[in-house]
Design a protein around this motif. Sequence first.
Motif, mmCIF file in Angstrom:
data_model
loop_
_atom_site.group_PDB
_atom_site.id
_atom_site.type_symbol
_atom_site.label_atom_id
_atom_site.label_comp_id
_atom_site.label_asym_id
_atom_site.label_seq_id
_atom_site.Cartn_x
_atom_site.Cartn_y
_atom_site.Cartn_z
ATOM 1 N N ASP A 77 0.870 -1.177 0.000
ATOM 2 C CA ASP A 77 0.000 0.000 0.000
ATOM 3 C C ASP A 77 0.904 1.223 0.000
ATOM 4 O OD1 ASP A 77 -2.050 1.771 0.064
ATOM 5 O OD2 ASP A 77 -2.854 1.156 2.013
ATOM 6 N N GLY A 79 0.551 3.865 -1.829
ATOM 7 C CA GLY A 79 -0.147 5.109 -2.121
ATOM 8 C C GLY A 79 -0.257 5.415 -3.602
ATOM 9 N N SER A 80 0.404 4.597 -4.426
ATOM 10 C CA SER A 80 0.293 4.803 -5.876
ATOM 11 C C SER A 80 0.111 3.454 -6.567
ATOM 12 C CB SER A 80 1.537 5.498 -6.436
ATOM 13 O OG SER A 80 2.631 4.592 -6.535
ATOM 14 N N ARG A 139 -8.231 -0.174 -4.752
ATOM 15 C CA ARG A 139 -7.823 1.077 -4.110
ATOM 16 C C ARG A 139 -7.514 2.142 -5.165
ATOM 17 N NH1 ARG A 139 -4.809 -2.341 -0.607
ATOM 18 N NH2 ARG A 139 -2.897 -1.847 -1.742
ATOM 19 N N ALA A 140 -6.903 1.725 -6.268
ATOM 20 C CA ALA A 140 -6.585 2.679 -7.329
ATOM 21 C C ALA A 140 -7.859 3.248 -7.947
ATOM 22 C CB ALA A 140 -5.731 1.995 -8.399
ATOM 23 N N ALA A 142 -10.713 3.568 -6.340
ATOM 24 C CA ALA A 142 -11.278 4.459 -5.322
ATOM 25 C C ALA A 142 -10.554 5.804 -5.287
ATOM 26 C CB ALA A 142 -11.213 3.788 -3.951
ATOM 27 N N ARG A 143 -9.233 5.812 -5.571
ATOM 28 C CA ARG A 143 -8.470 7.066 -5.583
ATOM 29 C C ARG A 143 -8.686 7.852 -6.864
ATOM 30 N NH1 ARG A 143 -3.996 3.746 -3.665
ATOM 31 N NH2 ARG A 143 -3.276 3.709 -5.828
ATOM 32 N N ASP A 145 -7.304 6.814 -9.725
ATOM 33 C CA ASP A 145 -6.109 6.626 -10.552
ATOM 34 C C ASP A 145 -6.427 5.935 -11.866
ATOM 35 O OD1 ASP A 145 -4.755 7.739 -8.458
ATOM 36 O OD2 ASP A 145 -3.840 5.877 -7.746
#
Length: 200
Positions: A77, A79-80, A139-140, A142-143, A145
């Motif tokens: 995780d 962050g990217s 997660r990407a 959700a961000r 990205d």
Amino acid sequence: MTVARPGRPRSPECDQAIVDAALAVFANEGYDGFTIEAVAARAGVGKATVYRRYPGKAELIVRAVSCLTSAEVPEPDTGSLHGDLTFVAHHLVHLLTRTVAGRCVPQLAAALPRSPALAREHRRFLAERRAITRAVLERAIARGDIPVGTDPEVVTDLLVGPLFYRLLVSGAPLTAAYADEVVDSVVATMAAPAPAVAAP
């Protein structure tokens, strides 16, 4: 009345030595070349010690492989998306090229058709590791990205497919540098705009 005496408790160290030896023999010899005698010799125990735990080689191989599938895998995780996929790809390259688990993969692929139990362990091995990449992609999304609607299963195939192809088919070097190229390509593909559709 005669009271039966309990048998000598099994040694966890001996159990682990047998499993480690079984993995090494399986990696080197495959399913057909695997023998209880070879495992016992490598583990430094008698054949009877192995047979007290496992009735035959199929059960021992399944047990050994199940130990691989149950091993914890770190979940990144960073962050990217690029950082997370790089972590996943590098970990897989290390697993496939530097561990006994990686040396077992080709032998396991060859043995799957003859053992439903091995096939189940193989599916579990893949499912647990694919779940980590799926979490990275969710997660990407959700961000923001990558686009909503990106299929994590397809992206996972795009990421790991080339690595397994090199291991099992082409024989080309499987390196961290190659994994970086794969990650760059996958991320660029997801970031690329969809091609314009000409008006009718």
